[in-house]
Design an enzyme around this catalytic site. Sequence first.
Site, PDB file in Angstrom:
ATOM      1  N   GLU A 102       0.829  -1.216   0.000  1.00  0.00           N
ATOM      2  CA  GLU A 102       0.000   0.000   0.000  1.00  0.00           C
ATOM      3  C   GLU A 102       0.858   1.259   0.000  1.00  0.00           C
ATOM      4  OE1 GLU A 102      -2.917   0.153   3.145  1.00  0.00           O
ATOM      5  OE2 GLU A 102      -4.436  -0.751   1.872  1.00  0.00           O
ATOM      6  N   HIS A 139       8.860 -26.313  -0.927  1.00  0.00           N
ATOM      7  CA  HIS A 139       8.368 -27.499  -1.631  1.00  0.00           C
ATOM      8  C   HIS A 139       7.265 -27.140  -2.618  1.00  0.00           C
ATOM      9  CE1 HIS A 139      10.534 -30.428   1.004  1.00  0.00           C
ATOM     10  NE2 HIS A 139      10.610 -29.327   1.727  1.00  0.00           N
ATOM     11  N   LYS A 153     -14.025  -0.597  -4.315  1.00  0.00           N
ATOM     12  CA  LYS A 153     -15.175  -0.234  -3.478  1.00  0.00           C
ATOM     13  C   LYS A 153     -16.225   0.492  -4.316  1.00  0.00           C
ATOM     14  CE  LYS A 153     -12.429   0.526   0.691  1.00  0.00           C
ATOM     15  NZ  LYS A 153     -11.968   1.521   1.655  1.00  0.00           N
TER      16      LYS A 153
HETATM   17  O1  PA5 Z   1      -4.026   0.898   5.528  1.00  0.00           O
HETATM   18  C1  PA5 Z   1      -5.185   1.259   5.386  1.00  0.00           C
HETATM   19  O2  PA5 Z   1      -5.510   2.439   5.512  1.00  0.00           O
HETATM   20  C2  PA5 Z   1      -6.275   0.257   5.076  1.00  0.00           C
HETATM   21  O3  PA5 Z   1      -5.801  -1.037   5.018  1.00  0.00           O
HETATM   22  C3  PA5 Z   1      -7.334   0.318   6.154  1.00  0.00           C
HETATM   23  O4  PA5 Z   1      -6.746   0.040   7.391  1.00  0.00           O
HETATM   24  C4  PA5 Z   1      -8.456  -0.670   5.880  1.00  0.00           C
HETATM   25  O5  PA5 Z   1      -9.027  -0.392   4.631  1.00  0.00           O
HETATM   26  C5  PA5 Z   1      -9.524  -0.552   6.945  1.00  0.00           C
HETATM   27  O6  PA5 Z   1     -10.022   0.746   7.014  1.00  0.00           O
HETATM   28  P1  PA5 Z   1     -10.867   1.211   8.252  1.00  0.00           P
HETATM   29  O7  PA5 Z   1     -10.053   1.074   9.470  1.00  0.00           O
HETATM   30  O8  PA5 Z   1     -11.213   2.632   7.956  1.00  0.00           O
HETATM   31  O9  PA5 Z   1     -12.093   0.336   8.315  1.00  0.00           O
END
Ligand code: PA5
Length: 424
Positions: A278, A299, A413
Amino acid sequence: MLRFDPHNVRPFLDDSAVDALWPRVEAAHNALLNKTGTGNDYLGWIDMVNDPNDALLEDVSALAAEIRANADVFLSIGIGGSYLGAKAVVQALTPYFGGSGPEILFAGHHMSGAYMRELLAYLEGKSVYVNVISKSGTTLEPALAFRFIRQWLEANFDDADQRIIVTTDPEKGALNELRKEHPYRKYIIPDDVGGRFSVLTPVGLLPIAVAGIDIHSLFYGAVAQAKALKVASRDNDALTYAALRYLLLEGQYDAEVFATFEPSLSGMGGWWQQLMGESEGKELKGLFPASVQYSTDLHSLGQYMQEGQRILIETFLMAEDDGGDLEVPSSAANLDGLDYLNGKTYTHINRKAYEGTAKAHTEGGVPNMTLWLDRINANAIGEAIYFFEHAVGVTGYLMGVNPFNQPGVEAYKKEMFSLLGKPA
Ligand code: PA5
């Protein structure tokens, strides 16, 4: 103390490449610590360890003690950064089998109805506490799971509201709306800490403390590591790691594989994947992060690692003391042919498997590096968490991306909500 060993990168990269890059590495490090780079409004994870909030650690520990005394099951509901850190640390630091205290379960990290049906059946008759974790409070997976679990709790416990702890934004989102009707206890996710950097906030700390892990030691491992990485010298291992990853990415390499030889550390691979993917995977850039568990995956994926496309680099997470000092017993007839291992420990054998793998992969064209923990305990895991966080901030800046946003996760989303008919 962590130890970083990059010697298996040397055959692939000349030291002079690191020398030439170093002024940029120092600039990236300074931009991170001085908050002058892109995404600098998301650097609360650095402030946190520079100025530890002991009162918060104590508060979380006290609530965890209450939950440990009263719960059979502690259910953590969250996804991505609201889930992977806690899962990784709990997996690393709790026994493989048995253990004391409530069973730690996770939900809201996918949308499997079969999982929810079985979970609800499994919870029947048990004393359950729930921690719903969502910074935005709008993420579908945890919100959906929480609706099912909340209704089940309300149907089964008079004190359901006391059994729910929310971890969310200071003010915004559905969880704060729900709190207007229900006096759930609450922890705040700081505005300036993104999900994947939040494991040392209550997001990770509460589930980890409920698992019986010393969160003070975990947190202060990160504090010590932040101090160790403060100066931009050539002894700063996180900077070396960042520099090597960047140079390899600039060369022929497209993917980084995180590998461990201890199953308890494989959750760290899941956390690391999100942290790297990310933070770096944007603007058509970044090493694709993948994690493997050796020797199992030797393996299966081991074939590709050794002889597939030469686009891979590898980072091992190892422990000097892995707790495996179990000696191989002798066997009178030696029918299994293992007598050459008599008296050797599992630790020794696993270490040789690692050494052999690192050597074979180097010879096969996979530059590899190793981060050594001294042992698998809370302090060392805290150190490793900060090490990787700092390193990815620096590599992101070297790559010229904002390492602290994740615009790409919105695309699925948008399509999903449109297909589900979500009102605008
Ligand atoms: O790193 C991030 O921002 C995402 O992985 C969020 O943590 C994930 O989408 C969950 O979001 P939220 O805590 O708003 O539900």
